[in-house]
Design an enzyme around this catalytic site. Structure first.
Site, short mmCIF file in Angstrom:
data_model
loop_
_atom_site.label_atom_id
_atom_site.label_comp_id
_atom_site.label_asym_id
_atom_site.label_seq_id
_atom_site.Cartn_x
_atom_site.Cartn_y
_atom_site.Cartn_z
N LYS A 29 42.76 39.15 52.97
CA LYS A 29 41.72 40.19 53.01
C LYS A 29 42.28 41.36 53.81
O LYS A 29 42.94 41.14 54.84
CB LYS A 29 40.47 39.60 53.66
CG LYS A 29 39.27 40.52 53.68
CD LYS A 29 38.04 39.82 54.25
CE LYS A 29 36.81 40.70 54.28
NZ LYS A 29 35.62 40.00 54.80
N SER A 37 31.47 40.30 52.01
CA SER A 37 32.41 41.40 51.91
C SER A 37 33.79 40.99 51.41
O SER A 37 34.59 41.85 51.08
CB SER A 37 32.56 42.03 53.30
OG SER A 37 33.10 41.09 54.22
N SER A 91 30.22 36.31 54.50
CA SER A 91 31.20 36.95 53.60
C SER A 91 32.29 36.05 53.05
O SER A 91 33.10 36.50 52.24
CB SER A 91 31.86 38.13 54.30
OG SER A 91 30.97 39.20 54.33
N1 GLN Z 1 26.28 40.84 54.39
C1 GLN Z 1 26.48 40.76 55.79
C2 GLN Z 1 26.66 42.14 56.39
O1 GLN Z 1 26.69 43.05 55.66
C3 GLN Z 1 27.64 39.88 56.12
C4 GLN Z 1 28.97 40.50 55.95
C5 GLN Z 1 30.08 39.66 56.46
O2 GLN Z 1 29.95 38.45 56.61
N2 GLN Z 1 31.18 40.31 56.78
O3 GLN Z 1 26.75 42.31 57.56
#
Ligand code: GLN
Length: 483
Positions: A76, A151, A175
């Site tokens: 990532k 994400s 995410s």
């Molecule tokens: N959807 C959550 C956020 O926008 C989690 C994102 C994540 O785990 N990086 O914060």
């Protein structure tokens, strides 16, 4: 060749059926051919990959072995990679080449993994759809009109489309698990502190945790083995021995106590997903598990608490991107304030700016007690709920998401609608617990995930349950058409 799992690749390399270099070339060609449809990569690192593959082949020829030696993966794009762009999905860091490798990157490279590239992601890991990336949205290989989740959507789409067997990802509020559910993968968020955060660009430091995304629990065990461990460069890293995650995969589930929280089956859950979760429960019962209804009474407060704490930490973490030290700098600033304002205004996208403003507000004098401190108190209540539940059960089971992957753009005008989709995943981050999502069926041709949560440091138990389930179901073997 591209259909092989990490475990199959390890066996093939050990039996000299093919070399890492051959496999790497096949996958790089596949990425070049198919990724334009998905947009799952921000950077391809062909030269590095071939160099690492050749080195891995040479190490094997010298008698070395290891499940990751010569295994192709991707990172990532928030894991720092020395000399390689590390963008975090943001215009702010489009020109940033990390001066060092993240601990996770260094550990996997030392184990002989081959880095094919850096995967697309929501900007600074903020999002649940991979639509906030400055490099454009990622598409779901199961239906190109739908989001892959976020994400870590790039890592998920690439693995689901068989562009590579596994990838690293991070999970601040879901995410890893949510994109795993949306793309028919297995993804594991480890216990907070199990995997080093050093060189992993911070979103919300008390919630962020790196982990593996792969097709099977067996492969997650292999990748986690290479990622986990104490790191003196990360003050929140935990100095506990790393167990052999593959060793316990075969344990029997006879007598395993599975807790199913009654709050999970509320009105917000798609009934078709509820049915698939019930089917997975029946499957685990057949394997000897005992089901018990439990309660997590503070779950309803988790989303509001998370969406105060995460932006608060983000507003602090992202203050370092000021146009001075690294990242985007505006043209011809009038003075220092103008430099800050325009560099940040141009470098950050709308979702990141929204979170910085929410976070700065929640932390400001006069509001700190009302919002941030209150949210921290709720966080403790959420943790206490889990501690009470784990006195009675060994794992907790439920849906990973209330709905399957939505259409690209469907939630763009309403950020809160997207935040609500995190309802099942964020509690594990608030409590610091490990969680896993695994494939459990399909709704309208779109994958559905079942989530398992366990007590601290019981990643092995999650992988064991998922592996036994996967030996008796075939959801995880389904391949999206066209890939
Ligand atoms: N959807 C959550 C956020 O926008 C989690 C994102 C994540 O785990 N990086 O914060």
């Amino acid at each position: 060749m591209h259909q092989m799992t990490l475990a199959e690749i390890a066996r093939g390399l050990a039996d000299k059926k093919f070399s890492s270099e051959e496999l790497t070339k096949v996958l790089l060609a596949r990425i070049t051919q198919l990724d334009p449809q998905l947009n799952s990569f921000i950077s391809l690192t062909e030269a590095l990959a071939l160099e690492q593959a050749k080195a891995a082949d040479a190490r094997r020829a010298n008698g070395e072995s290891g499940a990751l030696l010569g295994a192709p993966i991707a990172h990532k794009d928030l894991f720092c990679t020395q000399g390689i762009r590390t963008s975090c999905g943001s215009k702010m860091l489009d020109n940033f080449k990390a001066p060092y490798d993240a601990t996770v990157v260094a550990k996997l490279a030392a184990a002989g993994a081959v880095t094919l590239g850096k995967t697309n992601m929501d900007e600074f890991a903020m999002g649940s759809a991979n639509e906030s990336s400055w490099y454009g949205a990622v598409k779901n290989p199961w239906n190109l009109e739908h989001v892959p989740g976020g994400s870590s959507g790039g890592s998920a789409a690439a693995v689901a489309a068989r562009l590579l067997p596994a990838a690293t990802a991070t999970d601040t509020g879901g995410s890893i698990r949510q994109p795993a559910a949306f793309t028919n993968l297995t993804g594991l968020k480890p216990t907070y502190g199990r995997v080093s955060r050093w060189g992993m660009i911070a979103y919300a430091s008390s919630l962020d945790q790196g982990g593996p995304l792969a097709r099977t629990a067996e492969d997650c065990a292999i990748l986690l083995q290479g990622m986990a461990g104490f790191d003196q460069n990360d003050s929140t890293s935990i100095d506990e021995p790393v167990p052999d995650y593959s060793a316990s995969l075969g344990d029997s589930l006879q007598g395993l106590r599975i807790g199913v929280p009654k709050e999970y089956f509320s009105a917000g859950l798609d009934p078709r997903i509820a049915e698939l979760i019930q089917n997975s429960i029946k499957e685990l019962q057949k394997l000897g598990a005992v089901i018990k209804e439990i309660s997590l009474p503070n779950m309803q407060h988790a989303i509001p608490a998370y969406y105060v704490i995460a932006p608060a930490e983000a507003s602090s973490n992202l203050s370092r991107f000021d146009g001075v030290r690294f990242g985007h700098r505006c043209e011809q600033p009038k003075d220092l304030i103008d430099l800050y304002k325009r560099s940040r205004g141009e470098g950050f996208g709308p979702e990141v700016q929204r979170r910085i403003m929410v976070g700065a507000y929640a932390l400001s004098a006069g509001y700190y007690d009302a919002y941030y401190l209150k949210a921290q108190k709720i966080r403790r209540l959420v943790k206490n709920d889990f501690m009470a539940a784990f006195n009675e059960v060994d794992v907790i089971l439920g849906p990973t998401t209330p709905n399957p992957a939505w259409k690209l753009g469907a939630k763009n005008s309403d950020p809160v609608a997207a935040y609500l989709e995190d309802v099942y995943t964020i509690t594990a981050n608030l409590a610091g617990l490990p969680g896993l999502s695994m494939p459990a069926g399909f709704v309208d041709g779109l994958p559905v995930g079942v989530q398992l949560l366990a007590p601290y440091f019981q990643e092995g138990r999650l992988l064991n349950v998922a592996h036994q389930y996967q030996l008796n179901t075939d959801w995880h073997t389904r391949t999206p058409t066209g890939f």
